[in-house]
Scaffold this active site. Structure first.
Site, short mmCIF file in Angstrom:
data_model
loop_
_atom_site.label_atom_id
_atom_site.label_comp_id
_atom_site.label_asym_id
_atom_site.label_seq_id
_atom_site.Cartn_x
_atom_site.Cartn_y
_atom_site.Cartn_z
N HIS B 236 -31.88 7.32 44.59
CA HIS B 236 -31.31 7.57 43.27
C HIS B 236 -30.34 8.73 43.39
O HIS B 236 -30.67 9.75 44.00
CB HIS B 236 -32.44 7.92 42.30
N ARG B 256 -25.97 10.23 32.33
CA ARG B 256 -24.62 9.70 32.48
C ARG B 256 -24.32 8.66 31.41
O ARG B 256 -23.19 8.56 30.93
CB ARG B 256 -24.45 9.12 33.89
#
Lengths: 248, 608
Positions: B236, B256
């Site tokens: 990740h 994000r």
């Protein structure tokens, strides 16, 4: 590197005592890191529960210098290191070993609370329409990570051992989340009064203080439930008036 | 029959995260006796860590979404080595699985008209993730738990399975111990569902907890099941990197999705450089368009921060290698900047990302509404695992099923964020359903005393060795630590042949050491002992990852090779399959991926 000294309670249901461990500490370390270091280097069999190490699973509950906390979210730079840090298991629950306690009672209590029962769907595709404003409160309760620190600190359970008569703050929050769920149609008020023992809570707010998720347990969950119970069982006049009040 | 406590079920589910719980609920609804094994307490499994949401083409926020788009997104994200039938079933069934959760009491965030709200996430063309702030996994596991406890499922908390028991080809049970007392138990079962999750603990930097030692992959492998795609490990892109003690803890992609941007120490948004061709047409080419996308503008394209995880992770590594990283060896993830765009930004961030706010405040003394975070890649997920039939989730071993992270196929070489929670539900349900059916059609098998006794003996060896140990004998933690270092350094995000060959050699030495570790104390709640037992699983999955990674001579998704930096169309038609040989060695083979039916092929072409 700095060193910290931990006094960790070691033992089981038959009793135990504190053992001292010194371990090196580095920037940003939390209590659980120190326990892991001690476990890896000095006491491979030191028992503790943990999972996520990020305050999300509620496994590593313990009493740090006497205060119920999550070990993974307690930074060492927030604790004075000039004297040993004591680590004890949650004292309201029976000991299993070292920092691990038998919390199975909590799981049994939950099972007794009537489950969610939704109203029929609002739309033909089987879905519901709910406004965000109507679920903000329920979502607050559903943040609960079931660390059981509120149960640990509650004097009704911890000091008076009324586990058979009182479900404790965790399950009052749980019941409140169900009772205030906009889709739920079940009625849990009489069981909260009887088996739930909601009357035992005398709102000292100790539970709210220790909640790592900052759930306003007493004010937002327990007190409104108490009011509902009072309205239902101790206010016959109000009930009568309600019958004649036009529905809004 | 041996003297151990023996319990008998029609279906035994091993693992109690999302997939295990969903599977147990389904099996139990089919009217069979179900046992559920949790390695920890019920409701604590790694599913609670899932933050962003579950992907399902409900089309509540953007009505252009449907299963076909979701299917195409999943295949593109996995770079077409996915099991296309699983990707199809997943895209079609996820919406029902999400709605079902609502009927069981889940409280999702809402749209203005009162439906389930959906958010943007990497690799998903439209806002698709049903969510609850940034604690969706907790909502999912709690909903399944609170529903499941009323279904008559027998739950065994804090139990660990050490081996599966077989009668000729078929599984007939499992053997394990309870953590509290260290007592051995035999679980007889007509069908078994593995739902044990991942392998993150094979790496030093990981978002996974102590439980994720590859138990299911290893149990299945040693029972004769095939593993596939094991080279595809997802790093990740955004794990915490500072302070050291929190290294690896996840920072949700939701940051994000809500408008968070990545920049290097020079303040440059480096993600705009090098957007992969497959995504060029769907990606914004300027910051303004990217911002509008995160705010729901349907005519805008996604910012490059929301490209797939494999790509973002590699871009971060490149920035750091080029000397443009943050002070502690990562890059900056900034959500605070949105105060330039919206009023009350601080409140907005706290509302949308409450646990991220909390996590950084408490663990890093950092207010994400004011300052950027420092982030870097962390081992998060394995796309590979037990090879299963798409419809039933059964492995090649009769009676042995797998669902969720432990199973392979859906995600191909790279999983899209949000596809994990929906995977758990869709395939957890299917595994439960077909395991129940299998159990109804089977008789109860015969447990072999010899198998049970052998497993018990092996489990107790570390104590016996301790009784006659010499001064330089070592405990299990050092071996685990060295294994994690080996995998992190030699089979990590960027791989090359000579390093992986060295890793195999190291793993061999570690397996010799693992067979010699000693454990002091007694069997009651002894984490040293548990760690010693888990080593076998860690070694098995580490070897599987390494051998598969050596065999795939190209770079694709989560598998990146320095010595073969490009995709290879020939390799892209292959799966790497691993199975245990009679002599105990690991056999690697390459099998061609079955051809996709024309209707699915057409969908992919249309969505390009």
């Amino acid at each position: 590197m700095k060193t910290a000294v931990f006094k960790i309670w070691r033992g089981d249901a038959n009793g135990g005592d504190f053992s001292e461990f010194a371990t090196e500490i580095s920037e940003g370390m939390v209590v659980l890191d120190a326990v892991h270091a001690i476990q890896a280097q000095q006491a491979n069999d030191l028992a503790c529960r943990w999972n996520c190490k990020a305050g999300k699973c509620g496994s590593c509950s313990a009493e740090i210098n006497g205060v119920p906390k999550l070990m993974c979210m307690t930074r060492l730079d927030a604790i004075p290191l000039d004297k040993p840090i004591t680590l004890e298991p949650m004292r309201a629950f029976p000991s299993v070993r070292d920092l691990v306690t038998d919390v199975s009672w909590n799981f049994r209590v939950k099972k007794k609370i009537k489950k969610f029962k939704p109203r029929p769907p609002d739309a033909p595709d089987g879905t519901w329409r709910i406004s965000q404003a109507d679920i903000d409160r329920v979502q607050e309760f559903r943040k609960c990570i079931e660390c059981f620190l509120c149960q640990d600190v509650c004097h009704v359970l911890r000091d008076h051992h009324l586990q058979e008569e009182f479900i404790g703050p965790r399950y009052l929050v749980f019941a409140a989340a169900l009772e205030m769920h906009p889709l739920d149609t079940e009625d849990r008020l009489s069981e909260l009064k009887q088996a739930g023992g909601i009357g035992y809570c005398n709102i000292t707010k100790c539970c709210t203080k220790v909640c790592p998720e900052n759930i306003t347990i007493t004010d937002n969950a327990i007190i409104p439930l108490k009011e509902r119970v009072v309205d239902e069982f101790y206010d016959p006049l109000g009930k009568l008036l309600k019958l004649f009040r036009p529905k809004t | 029959m041996s003297n151990y406590v023996t319990l008998e079920y029609d279906v035994l589910v091993i693992g109690a995260g999302g997939a295990g719980l969903r599977s147990a609920i389904e099996a139990s609804a089919a009217g069979v006796r179900v046992g559920l094994i949790c390695k920890s307490l019920l409701g604590k499994a790694h599913t609670v860590m899932a933050e962003g949401g579950m992907a399902a083409a409900l089309a509540n926020v953007d009505d252009r979404d449907n299963w076909k788009v979701h299917f195409a997104d999943t295949m593109r994200g996995g770079q077409y080595v996915n099991n296309w039938r699983m990707a199809e079933l997943h895209a079609k069934e996820a919406p029902d699985r999400v709605r079902e959760l609502e009927a069981w009491g889940a409280v999702f965030d809402r749209t203005a008209d009162g439906r389930i709200l959906q958010r943007n996430f990497g690799g998903h063309r439209y806002p698709r993730l049903a969510h609850v702030g940034d604690r969706t996994g907790l909502e999912l596991i709690r909903t399944l738990q609170d529903h499941g406890i009323h279904q008559g499922i027998e739950v065994h908390m804090e139990h660990t399975i050490v081996t599966l028991l077989k009668e000729s080809d078929r599984v007939v049970g499992a053997f394990g111990y309870d953590r509290e007392r260290g007592r051995f138990k035999v679980f007889k079962a007509r069908a078994i569902v593995l739902a044990t999750g991942g392998i993150g603990r094979a790496y030093r930097i990981t978002s996974n907890s102590w439980e994720y030692t590859g138990d299911g992959q290893s149990l299945a492998y040693h029972a004769g099941a095939e593993l596939v795609d094991m080279e595809f490990v997802q790093f990740h892109p955004t794990g915490m990197i500072w302070p050291p003690s929190v290294m690896g803890i996840l920072v949700t992609e939701g940051v994000r999705g809500e408008g968070g941007i990545l920049h290097n120490k020079e303040g440059k948004r480096f993600m705009f450089a090098g957007i992969p061709d497959a995504y060029k047409s769907q990606t914004a080419n300027n910051p303004e368009e990217g911002w509008r996308y995160t705010q729901g503008d349907k005519n805008a394209r996604r910012p490059p921060e929301l490209l797939t995880r494999d790509h973002v992770a590699r871009c971060i590594i490149e920035e750091v290698k080029a000397g443009r990283g943050s002070p502690h060896g990562g890059v900056f993830l900034d959500i605070a900047w949105i105060k330039e765009k919206i009023p009350n930004a601080a409140e907005h961030i706290k509302k949308k990302l409450p646990s991220m706010y909390h996590q950084f405040m408490q663990l890093a003394n950092l207010d994400i509404t004011k300052e950027p975070m420092e982030v870097g890649p962390t081992t998060h997920y394995i796309m590979g695992g037990v090879r299963v039939d798409a419809e039933t989730q059964m492995s090649n071993v009769p009676g042995l099923f797998a669902a969720g992270e432990v199973a392979a196929g859906l995600h191909g070489s790279n999983r899209l964020g949000g596809n994990s929670l929906s995977d758990l539900l869709v395939f957890g349900k299917r595994a439960g359903e077909f395991a129940a059916q299998f159990s109804k059609e089977s008789n109860s098998g015969q447990i072999s005393d010899a198998q049970v006794e052998g497993a018990a003996r092996e489990a107790l060896e570390p104590f016996e060795r301790a009784a006659k140990a010499t001064a330089n004998a070592e405990g299990p933690y050092q071996v685990q630590y060295d294994l994690q270092e080996t995998m992190q350094n030699l089979v990590g995000i960027v791989r090359r042949e000579e390093e992986m060959v060295r890793a195999l050699d190291e793993l061999h030495k570690l397996s010799v050491r693992a067979k010699q570790v000693i454990v002091y104390g007694h069997r009651e709640y002894n984490p040293g002992w548990h760690t010693a037992i888990d080593l076998k699983h860690l070694l098995t999955v580490s070897e599987a990852i390494t051998r598969a990674a050596l065999a795939r001579k190209e770079s694709r998704g989560g598998h990146f090779r320095d010595d073969f930096p490009n995709k290879d169309s020939g390799e892209g038609k292959m799966n790497i399959v691993l199975r245990k040989e009679a002599d105990g060695s690991m056999h690697v083979s390459r099998e061609e991926i079955p051809e996709m039916p024309p209707d699915l092929e057409r969908i992919i072409e249309e969505m390009k």
